[in-house]
Write an enzyme that holds these catalytic residues in place. Sequence first.
Site, PDB file in Angstrom:
ATOM      1  N   ASN A  83      29.866  34.535  29.830  1.00 40.73           N
ATOM      2  CA  ASN A  83      29.711  33.089  29.943  1.00 40.73           C
ATOM      3  C   ASN A  83      29.012  32.722  31.254  1.00 40.73           C
ATOM      4  OD1 ASN A  83      30.126  30.262  29.452  1.00 40.73           O
ATOM      5  ND2 ASN A  83      31.935  30.793  28.262  1.00 40.73           N
ATOM      6  N   HIS A 113      36.036  45.967  52.305  1.00 37.95           N
ATOM      7  CA  HIS A 113      35.677  46.047  53.720  1.00 37.95           C
ATOM      8  C   HIS A 113      36.873  46.529  54.514  1.00 37.95           C
ATOM      9  CE1 HIS A 113      31.840  44.002  53.114  1.00 37.95           C
ATOM     10  NE2 HIS A 113      32.479  43.273  52.224  1.00 37.95           N
ATOM     11  N   ALA A 138      38.540  32.524  32.332  1.00 36.15           N
ATOM     12  CA  ALA A 138      37.681  31.802  33.269  1.00 36.15           C
ATOM     13  C   ALA A 138      38.231  31.898  34.686  1.00 36.15           C
ATOM     14  CB  ALA A 138      37.574  30.337  32.849  1.00 36.15           C
ATOM     15  N   LYS A 158      44.857  40.039  36.803  1.00 35.87           N
ATOM     16  CA  LYS A 158      45.950  40.912  36.352  1.00 35.87           C
ATOM     17  C   LYS A 158      46.133  40.700  34.849  1.00 35.87           C
ATOM     18  CE  LYS A 158      49.535  37.561  37.457  1.00 35.87           C
ATOM     19  NZ  LYS A 158      50.721  37.272  38.213  1.00 35.87           N
TER      20      LYS A 158
END
Length: 165
Positions: A83, A113, A138, A158
């Site tokens: 999407n 990082h 979404a 998750k």
Amino acid sequence: MTEKEKMKAGLWYDANNDQELIDQRLICQDLCFALNQLKPSDEKRNKVIENILGYFPDDLVLLSPFTADYGKKIKLGKNVFVNINNYFMDGATIEIGDNVFIGPSCGFYTANHPLDYTNRNQGLEKALPIKVGCVIAAGAVVTKDMPANSLIAGVPAKVIKTIEQ
């Protein structure tokens, strides 16, 4: 080892001061920009997607805007729907399985990082692969492998529930 070799090996590398990696990202950014300027009905879209990924996946629907860092490390299965407003940070491989639907505004982030400020301030990062075989809700932020036949959502993403087949 070059920075690119370190990146491929999942080691700490410097993507910001390696001209080869910078050039590869610029090529992909230019291609993504070109894709995002085309009308959804423009037949040129498939060729630009093929240039970004290095191939054109079977039965792919990819809506714009779409952004990737390198493009060539994205492996999309058959019948994938991506999407609008998705970002693939593909310093390592991002593998999306067959029949995966990805909601709007999702991110797939392979980069990590250092938490130690001395190393972080050197601009180091590590890219680890992601493998996904599920439905992505979404706004999800995917930073690791996700199991097949699952609904994935959240920041970080998750498993919300297993999808019964």
